[in-house]
Design a protein around this motif. Structure first.
Motif, PDB file in Angstrom:
ATOM      1  N   PHE A  98       0.831  -1.204   0.000  1.00 26.68           N
ATOM      2  CA  PHE A  98       0.000   0.000   0.000  1.00 26.68           C
ATOM      3  C   PHE A  98       0.868   1.258   0.000  1.00 26.68           C
ATOM      4  CE2 PHE A  98      -3.951  -2.012   2.196  1.00 26.68           C
ATOM      5  CZ  PHE A  98      -4.437  -2.394   0.964  1.00 26.68           C
ATOM      6  N   ILE A  99       1.859   1.279   0.899  1.00 24.32           N
ATOM      7  CA  ILE A  99       2.661   2.490   1.060  1.00 24.32           C
ATOM      8  C   ILE A  99       3.433   2.800  -0.220  1.00 24.32           C
ATOM      9  CG2 ILE A  99       4.645   3.470   2.270  1.00 24.32           C
ATOM     10  CD1 ILE A  99       3.593   2.125   4.806  1.00 24.32           C
ATOM     11  N   VAL A 100       4.047   1.782  -0.807  1.00 24.42           N
ATOM     12  CA  VAL A 100       4.803   2.027  -2.034  1.00 24.42           C
ATOM     13  C   VAL A 100       3.852   2.422  -3.163  1.00 24.42           C
ATOM     14  CG1 VAL A 100       6.282   0.993  -3.785  1.00 24.42           C
ATOM     15  CG2 VAL A 100       6.699   0.527  -1.386  1.00 24.42           C
ATOM     16  N   TYR A 101       2.718   1.732  -3.229  1.00 27.80           N
ATOM     17  CA  TYR A 101       1.750   1.989  -4.298  1.00 27.80           C
ATOM     18  C   TYR A 101       1.249   3.434  -4.255  1.00 27.80           C
ATOM     19  CZ  TYR A 101      -2.395   1.275  -7.218  1.00 27.80           C
ATOM     20  OH  TYR A 101      -3.351   1.350  -8.195  1.00 27.80           O
ATOM     21  N   LEU A 146       4.907  10.846 -10.746  1.00 23.69           N
ATOM     22  CA  LEU A 146       5.325  10.007 -11.861  1.00 23.69           C
ATOM     23  C   LEU A 146       4.122   9.136 -12.158  1.00 23.69           C
ATOM     24  CD1 LEU A 146       8.586   8.776 -10.173  1.00 23.69           C
ATOM     25  CD2 LEU A 146       8.478  10.501 -11.959  1.00 23.69           C
ATOM     26  N   SER A 147       3.841   8.937 -13.438  1.00 27.75           N
ATOM     27  CA  SER A 147       2.753   8.008 -13.716  1.00 27.75           C
ATOM     28  C   SER A 147       3.353   6.608 -13.715  1.00 27.75           C
ATOM     29  CB  SER A 147       2.096   8.321 -15.054  1.00 27.75           C
ATOM     30  OG  SER A 147       3.074   8.407 -16.049  1.00 27.75           O
ATOM     31  N   VAL A 148       3.210   5.946 -12.571  1.00 24.88           N
ATOM     32  CA  VAL A 148       3.815   4.629 -12.409  1.00 24.88           C
ATOM     33  C   VAL A 148       2.723   3.573 -12.493  1.00 24.88           C
ATOM     34  CG1 VAL A 148       5.137   3.170 -10.862  1.00 24.88           C
ATOM     35  CG2 VAL A 148       5.617   5.600 -10.986  1.00 24.88           C
ATOM     36  N   SER A 149       2.978   2.549 -13.258  1.00 26.01           N
ATOM     37  CA  SER A 149       1.997   1.478 -13.392  1.00 26.01           C
ATOM     38  C   SER A 149       1.986   0.647 -12.116  1.00 26.01           C
ATOM     39  CB  SER A 149       2.357   0.596 -14.574  1.00 26.01           C
ATOM     40  OG  SER A 149       3.628   0.027 -14.367  1.00 26.01           O
ATOM     41  N   PRO A 150       0.843  -0.002 -11.824  1.00 25.86           N
ATOM     42  CA  PRO A 150       0.787  -0.886 -10.648  1.00 25.86           C
ATOM     43  C   PRO A 150       1.912  -1.917 -10.696  1.00 25.86           C
ATOM     44  CG  PRO A 150      -1.376  -0.723 -11.663  1.00 25.86           C
ATOM     45  CD  PRO A 150      -0.435   0.024 -12.551  1.00 25.86           C
ATOM     46  N   SER A 174       6.483  -4.214  -8.079  1.00 27.39           N
ATOM     47  CA  SER A 174       7.870  -4.683  -8.181  1.00 27.39           C
ATOM     48  C   SER A 174       8.773  -3.997  -7.163  1.00 27.39           C
ATOM     49  CB  SER A 174       8.429  -4.420  -9.582  1.00 27.39           C
ATOM     50  OG  SER A 174       7.618  -5.008 -10.534  1.00 27.39           O
ATOM     51  N   ILE A 175       8.578  -2.671  -7.030  1.00 25.72           N
ATOM     52  CA  ILE A 175       9.415  -1.930  -6.076  1.00 25.72           C
ATOM     53  C   ILE A 175       9.156  -2.431  -4.658  1.00 25.72           C
ATOM     54  CG2 ILE A 175       9.853   0.338  -5.052  1.00 25.72           C
ATOM     55  CD1 ILE A 175       9.140   1.553  -7.810  1.00 25.72           C
ATOM     56  N   ILE A 223      -4.261  -4.762  -4.388  1.00 18.58           N
ATOM     57  CA  ILE A 223      -4.172  -3.411  -4.960  1.00 18.58           C
ATOM     58  C   ILE A 223      -4.504  -3.436  -6.448  1.00 18.58           C
ATOM     59  CG2 ILE A 223      -2.592  -2.505  -3.219  1.00 18.58           C
ATOM     60  CD1 ILE A 223      -0.349  -2.769  -5.226  1.00 18.58           C
ATOM     61  N   GLY A 224      -5.094  -4.513  -6.913  1.00 12.88           N
ATOM     62  CA  GLY A 224      -5.668  -4.504  -8.252  1.00 12.88           C
ATOM     63  C   GLY A 224      -4.776  -5.023  -9.359  1.00 12.88           C
ATOM     64  N   PHE A 225      -3.687  -5.684  -9.000  1.00 14.07           N
ATOM     65  CA  PHE A 225      -2.814  -6.243 -10.027  1.00 14.07           C
ATOM     66  C   PHE A 225      -3.341  -7.629 -10.404  1.00 14.07           C
ATOM     67  CE2 PHE A 225       0.840  -8.505 -11.621  1.00 14.07           C
ATOM     68  CZ  PHE A 225       1.456  -7.561 -12.408  1.00 14.07           C
ATOM     69  N   THR A 226      -3.573  -7.850 -11.690  1.00 15.72           N
ATOM     70  CA  THR A 226      -4.222  -9.102 -12.089  1.00 15.72           C
ATOM     71  C   THR A 226      -3.208 -10.238 -12.249  1.00 15.72           C
ATOM     72  OG1 THR A 226      -5.845  -7.768 -13.222  1.00 15.72           O
ATOM     73  CG2 THR A 226      -5.911 -10.109 -13.648  1.00 15.72           C
ATOM     74  N   GLU A 227      -2.880 -10.855 -11.135  1.00 16.22           N
ATOM     75  CA  GLU A 227      -2.061 -12.060 -11.198  1.00 16.22           C
ATOM     76  C   GLU A 227      -2.961 -13.261 -10.884  1.00 16.22           C
ATOM     77  OE1 GLU A 227      -3.152 -11.679  -8.067  1.00 16.22           O
ATOM     78  OE2 GLU A 227      -1.538 -13.027  -7.454  1.00 16.22           O
TER      79      GLU A 227
END
Lengths: 218, 223
Positions: free
Chosen positions: A70-73, A81-85, A90-91, A164-168
């Motif tokens: 959550f915090i990194v997201y 920065l427009s960073v993708s989920p 990954s970070i 957080i909505g990442f489709t894995e």
């Protein structure tokens, strides 16, 4: 409309699994680099650097991975920065893995008898060479079982990216369960897919552990 | 970057956050006895070396340890109603945490029990102790003492894992955080504060476990 579980749905699950594996691989590769830095900092002999590394490890081991995500997201979102989920996850996984691998590898580095470092110093071998050729090869070898154990943790941990909505794999499972109304079956399959990845790794880790400590077991 | 941090609106909700901490601790303190109870029973059964029960317990341990907690809790919470078992979010959370923790605890406790020498148990029999007494005083207590550090860090990990139960709307700290986020839109500040609270709780718990160790296992070691 109720969708049935057909080849198309299994293809989606396979894609989810591929994302899970990709996330785990990225987290492990980047976390491995970070972990090496942390482990070296933690056993550097410099008080402030060791303290800093210890603090980093404590923070990441003392907070839930979910909150780290959550915090990194939300944190990188603030940086304009427009960073993708995908990047954010990954970070977060990298930082998480760095702390845990750093702690595992620090333990292994410290398990190498001090006499070896002293011998290297007496021979005038400086830090980088000493680490590269004497300490790390031995330390990494003893750390293999624990490292594999953490890899299993990491594969399981990537499931939290679903929140957080990442489709894995897990989120694919949730989506499919919502359209097929077969949650028991879908989550059973998803669980088995994780199991198929993690169980061989766990077994490998245990086999390595037995090989490294032959006397301790009967 | 044009963002100004505002922790004020988050700190203003401290009574709710504190309540969230208590809910998380409550959840964990309910799950830990379940974990320990299942572990003790299963390790006892494993000692009987009976084939089918050993196979079942080992299967359970492997299955739980090699699948993510999120999937386990989804299975319990969303899956079980389709066969008629409907669980409250908090009940499902405690059950999932208890079962998940049990799988890890069985492995840990088993290591401790295996390390107890047979001679010690035979000595117990020679002294005419009841099997229940032998199990309690000669096997269980020394084993728990030997694995205490691993076991308690497992419990702290359980407390951290409980944050995942917010995804099935169990009432605990992360859930409270999500509510505050929904009203203040200060996502980063909220989760940063919540993470700090988790850090404080895991620190507090590790101190508490250290005190319990000193009280319960203060007698000198045999070795």
């Amino acid at each position: 409309m109720i969708t049935t579980l057909g080849p198309a749905q299994f293809l989606l699950l396979a894609q989810g699994l591929a994302w899970t594996l990709a996330l785990s691989a990225i987290g492990f590769a980047l976390g491995g680099l970070g972990g090496l830095v942390i482990a070296l900092a933690r056993s550097s002999g410099l008080k402030w650097l060791e303290g800093l590394a210890a603090f980093f490890i404590e923070v990441f081991r003392g907070t839930p991975l979910l909150l780290q995500l959550f915090i990194v997201y939300y944190g990188v979102g603030l940086l304009d920065l427009s960073v993708s989920p995908w990047m954010a996850v990954s970070i977060a996984l990298m930082l998480h893995a760095s702390a845990f691998l750093g702690e595992i590898w620090r333990g292994s580095i410290e398990a190498i008898p001090a006499g070896q470092t002293e011998a290297a110093l007496a021979l005038g071998i400086h830090y980088a060479t000493r680490m590269r050729y004497i300490i790390l090869p031995q330390a990494l070898k003893i750390s293999v079982p624990a490292t594999i154990g953490f890899l299993v943790q990491l594969v399981k941990g990537t499931s939290l990216a679903a929140i957080i909505g990442f489709t894995e794999l897990s989120r694919t499972g949730t989506l499919l369960s919502n359209i097929t109304y077969r949650p028991l079956l879908i989550f059973g399959i998803v669980g088995l897919a994780y199991f198929a990845v993690c169980w061989p790794l766990s077994r490998l880790g245990r086999a390595m552990e037995r090989r490294l400590t032959p006397a301790a077991r009967t | 970057m044009g963002y100004t941090f505002d922790f004020g609106v988050v700190f203003a909700r401290w009574p709710e956050l504190l309540h969230g901490c208590l809910l998380t601790l409550q959840l964990s303190l309910l799950a830990i006895p379940i974990t320990l109870g299942i572990a003790i029973i299963c390790v006892f059964i494993l000692q009987l070396r009976e084939r089918i029960s050993t196979w079942l317990i080992e299967g359970f341990v492997e299955l739980v340890r090699n699948t993510p907690f999120l999937v386990q809790i989804f299975f319990l919470f969303f899956g079980l109603p389709s066969i008629g078992i409907r669980l409250e979010p908090n009940v499902a959370a405690v059950l999932a945490l208890g079962l998940n923790g049990a799988a890890y605890s069985i492995e840990i406790l088993r290591g401790g029990v295996d390390a107890i020498s047979r001679g010690q148990i035979e000595a117990g029999f020679a002294l005419g102790l009841h099997p229940a007494q032998i199990f309690r005083y000669i096997i269980l207590k020394p084993a728990l003492r030997a694995v205490y550090p691993a076991m308690t860090s497992q419990f702290i990990f359980l407390m951290l894992t409980s944050s995942i139960t917010s995804s099935i709307t169990a009432r605990e700290l992360t859930h409270v955080g999500a509510e505050i986020e929904g009203e203040t839109f200060r996502s980063f500040e909220v989760y940063f504060t919540v993470a700090a609270l988790y850090l404080a709780m895991s620190y507090g718990l590790s101190k508490l476990f250290a005190v319990i160790y000193r009280v319960s296992f203060a007698y000198p070691a045999a070795r």
